[in-house]
Design an enzyme around this catalytic site. Structure first.
Site, PDB file in Angstrom:
ATOM      1  N   ASP A   5      -0.401  -9.894  -7.581  1.00  0.00           N
ATOM      2  CA  ASP A   5      -0.784  -8.487  -7.446  1.00  0.00           C
ATOM      3  C   ASP A   5      -1.252  -8.175  -6.029  1.00  0.00           C
ATOM      4  O   ASP A   5      -0.920  -7.117  -5.465  1.00  0.00           O
ATOM      5  CB  ASP A   5      -1.892  -8.147  -8.436  1.00  0.00           C
ATOM      6  N   ASP A  54       4.669  -2.744  -5.606  1.00  0.00           N
ATOM      7  CA  ASP A  54       5.728  -3.238  -6.480  1.00  0.00           C
ATOM      8  C   ASP A  54       7.028  -2.488  -6.210  1.00  0.00           C
ATOM      9  O   ASP A  54       8.107  -3.084  -6.117  1.00  0.00           O
ATOM     10  CB  ASP A  54       5.287  -3.072  -7.936  1.00  0.00           C
ATOM     11  N   GLU A  64      -1.249  -2.065  -5.651  1.00  0.00           N
ATOM     12  CA  GLU A  64      -0.311  -2.981  -6.292  1.00  0.00           C
ATOM     13  C   GLU A  64       0.825  -2.214  -6.954  1.00  0.00           C
ATOM     14  O   GLU A  64       1.993  -2.616  -6.887  1.00  0.00           O
ATOM     15  CB  GLU A  64      -1.066  -3.851  -7.308  1.00  0.00           C
ATOM     16  N   GLU A  79       1.579  -7.805  -3.509  1.00  0.00           N
ATOM     17  CA  GLU A  79       2.201  -6.480  -3.591  1.00  0.00           C
ATOM     18  C   GLU A  79       1.280  -5.408  -3.010  1.00  0.00           C
ATOM     19  O   GLU A  79       1.750  -4.457  -2.376  1.00  0.00           O
ATOM     20  CB  GLU A  79       2.541  -6.162  -5.043  1.00  0.00           C
TER      21      GLU A  79
END
EC number: 3.1.26.3
Length: 236
Positions: A122, A53, A49, A125
């Site tokens: 989350d 991002d 995650e 990502e």
């Protein structure tokens, strides 16, 4: 290396990427609540995650730069923030159909974690990162294009307050800031309706109603902008 289960093959088809290393996809779907033993955070989706991002931000930034060649830095930043916010990523996770594939502990399953926005965001990502690690930047770009392009071209919510847009429009023409006037109030106390006008020198006022003075002011500013032919894509 184990082969993906049939349901993961279906998920691969939906996201448009067949993994050479299927364990990356499994890891992207693994919540900390199901991990036993030492270093559970490392063996859950959390590291992916983190990477996802930044990969998502990079890909979306490039898409915005290419799609809106006349946009200034401020507009590009607002669009980026809208596209990578938690709500947007959670919506993408739902479009991908990630919820049913999450690996969760019994407690999280019973508490409805498969529909929890923060977890879905989350995991979306994490999947971006898994695709990036498995197929490189081109594969990650293809995934983001597939699921974020429509959101990029048609934002789900306003990017700017119409009062801000109107103030900038007035400033650009050498006019003073817009002035808002309360015209009246109607309706019962529990559901009032306010009517507000917005004035600029030399131009016809615009009026609008709202359930609060602030809402009515925004509506009046949006009405003013629409009447003057100002692009209102970013207005409420």
């Amino acid at each position: 290396m184990s082969e993906p289960a049939p349901d993961l093959k279906q998920l691969e088809a939906r996201i448009g990427h067949v993994f050479a290393d299927s364990e990356l996809l499994v890891l992207a779907l693994t919540h900390i609540s199901v991990v036993k033993g030492s270093a559970p955070r490392v063996r859950s989706y959390q590291r992916l995650e983190f990477l996802g991002d930044h990969v998502l931000g990079s890909v979306v930034s490039h898409m915005l730069y290419s799609t809106f060649p006349q946009a200034e830095e401020g507009e590009l930043s607002r669009r980026l923030a809208e596209l990578v916010r938690e709500e947007a990523c959670a919506e993408v996770a739902q479009d991908m159909g990630l919820g049913p594939h999450l690996r969760l502990g019994p407690g999280e399953t019973q508490s409805g974690a498969r529909q929890r926005r923060a977890i879905l965001a989350d995991v979306a990502e994490a999947v971006v990162a898994a695709v990036y690690l498995d197929g490189g930047y081109p594969a990650a770009t293809a995934l983001v294009e597939r699921f974020w392009r429509s959101r990029l071209e048609a934002p789900r919510r306003p990017l700017r307050d119409p009062k801000t847009v109107l103030q900038e429009w007035a400033q650009g023409r050498g006019l003073p800031p817009p002035a808002y006037r309360d015209i009246g109030r109607s309706g019962p106390d529990h559901a009032p309706s306010f009517r507000v006008a917005v004035d600029l020198p030399g131009l016809k006022s615009a009026e609008a109603d709202g359930g609060s003075k602030q809402t009515a002011q925004k509506a009046a500013a949006a009405a003013f902008l629409a009447r003057e032919g100002v692009v209102t894509e970013n207005s409420e």
